[in-house]
Enzyme design. Sequence first.
Site, short mmCIF file in Angstrom:
data_model
loop_
_atom_site.label_atom_id
_atom_site.label_comp_id
_atom_site.label_asym_id
_atom_site.label_seq_id
_atom_site.Cartn_x
_atom_site.Cartn_y
_atom_site.Cartn_z
N HIS A 12 0.64 -1.32 0.10
CA HIS A 12 0.06 -0.12 0.05
C HIS A 12 0.88 1.28 0.05
CE1 HIS A 12 -3.65 2.14 0.18
NE2 HIS A 12 -4.27 1.21 0.65
N ASP B 69 -1.83 2.15 -4.56
CA ASP B 69 -3.07 2.45 -4.11
C ASP B 69 -4.15 1.59 -4.54
OD1 ASP B 69 -1.91 4.78 -2.69
OD2 ASP B 69 -2.45 6.15 -4.25
#
Length: 562
Positions: free
Chosen positions: A535, A539
């Site tokens: 992450h 995204d």
Amino acid sequence: MTVASHIFRHSKQLKNTAGLLRQDHAVLVRWFTHSTRSITSKGDGKSTDMLKHRQINNVFGESICVCKACSGSMSSTSTFTRSYRGASSTKVQNGLAARAEGTSVSGMMFSRGISCSNVQLTRGFASNSGLPPHQEIGMPSLSPTMTEGNIARWLKKEGDQVAPGEVLCEVETDKATVEMECMEEGYLAKIIQGDGAKEIQVGEVIAITVEDKADIEKFKDYKPQASDEGAPQAPPASTPAKEEVVEKSPSPPEPKAAKPSTAVETDRVFASPLARKLAEDNNVSLSSIKGTGPDGSIVKADIEEYLASGKKDLPAAPSKVDSKATVSAINYTDIPNSQIRKVTASRLLMSKQTIPHYYLTVDTCVDKLTKLRGELNSLQEASGGKKISINDLVIKAAALALRKVPQCNSSWTNDYIRQFHEVHVNVAVQTDNGLFVPVIRDADKKGLSAISEDVKNLAAKARENSLKPADYEGGTFTVSNLGGPFGIKQFCAIINPPQAGILAVGSAEKRVIPGSGVGEFKFASYMSVTLSCDHRVIDGAIGAEWLKAFKGYIENPETMLL
């Protein structure tokens, strides 16, 4: 007058001291020069003098005297350290590139680092031990993360002649089994670490080579020096003696004996380590013994006195027997961890602890993909090529999706996100030796037949444990397929650092789906894939975009051929 003449005579002798020292210095220079020439003249037969500058520093200390007159006897006279400077950085001595900084020689030995390899070489000259000139070969550092290695097998035997470029042995590193080549010409005199030797530290001596075949027999019982290993073990040996001295000290006066009440109040019994060990061996409870040591502590004499009095309670004995019986009732086998298993464990643990994983799953229809594969395999059979698998098509689709969404072809650093311009896809391969991830380079640019051939060749090398660092380093994305070989429907894979994504491929299964008309149904094959994302780099929307592109290539495989 007589006193004055003596002073004058002695002052005259003192003036000549510098001259005497210079004479001794010159004798030593001539001796070392003769010794050096006799050594450097070996090799290709040419008497090339590489040593322009010789400097002898006198270092006082107890050592083995190197003078001819001493005949190698022990002496507390000075040791001479020699520092040679090579005239040119391009000259070669004994098959090794010599740097301009020169080779430092201390006493009778010197070490040389080779610019083209990380093999540890130590040159030994003849000394009072009776050993001829020889070379100690250390465990090499064959990968950036390697700290220790195992000897898989030796390809040369003791007594064999070796030449530069010949393979001496196979070394199991933290990532693969790598061949270790010989750097100099000579004979393998002694193998210190044999086949299957485990956990050998980098730099530790594994073999001895000599220049003359006649010197092989002299290393039959040779053992490398281990002077550094014994030193740290000396201090612990003196610790018990100190404890015993404290315990045998005379008992303090009676007024101090009233302090054990403090220990009882805090439920803590103070005793020396030796007293605790003696009490444990004889199953004696320390709480039932009154200490006579400093501040009421229990010492060895208190335990011996208690045992001599015939009092002995065994409250802890049954529990010990029960616990041992319970452990012995469980049958088990301890399997040693290989270097590959250790590195895999540490890297995956680091990945899960430091990388914020999240997972995206999508189902893709593979009917068209299966049909295209059948048509391509028919062409492959006609041309004598190898069959293309579903996994080959998945690798190609993943590579094209990475080119379409380059944000997923990246890795994280603290200062920036590095986005790669080439697409190198690692493929997870399970073997008897552990998990390997060989890399398919430029997978987005290769055809399906080339990808298929690369996967088969690398998988075969992985199963033979013969992968080289170039075969598995430098990947930018990983594909792990447990569907085809094992029938796993869906799973989540752990990211292979420093990459930012890994695709977990499940098996294809037939499902009933709605048809084109009302109340109509039809069958279709669907395959579940799960993308694990870092992450910090990818995204959620970017990961979903990549999966959309991947699904488009799988469900419309003709677009991969354009």
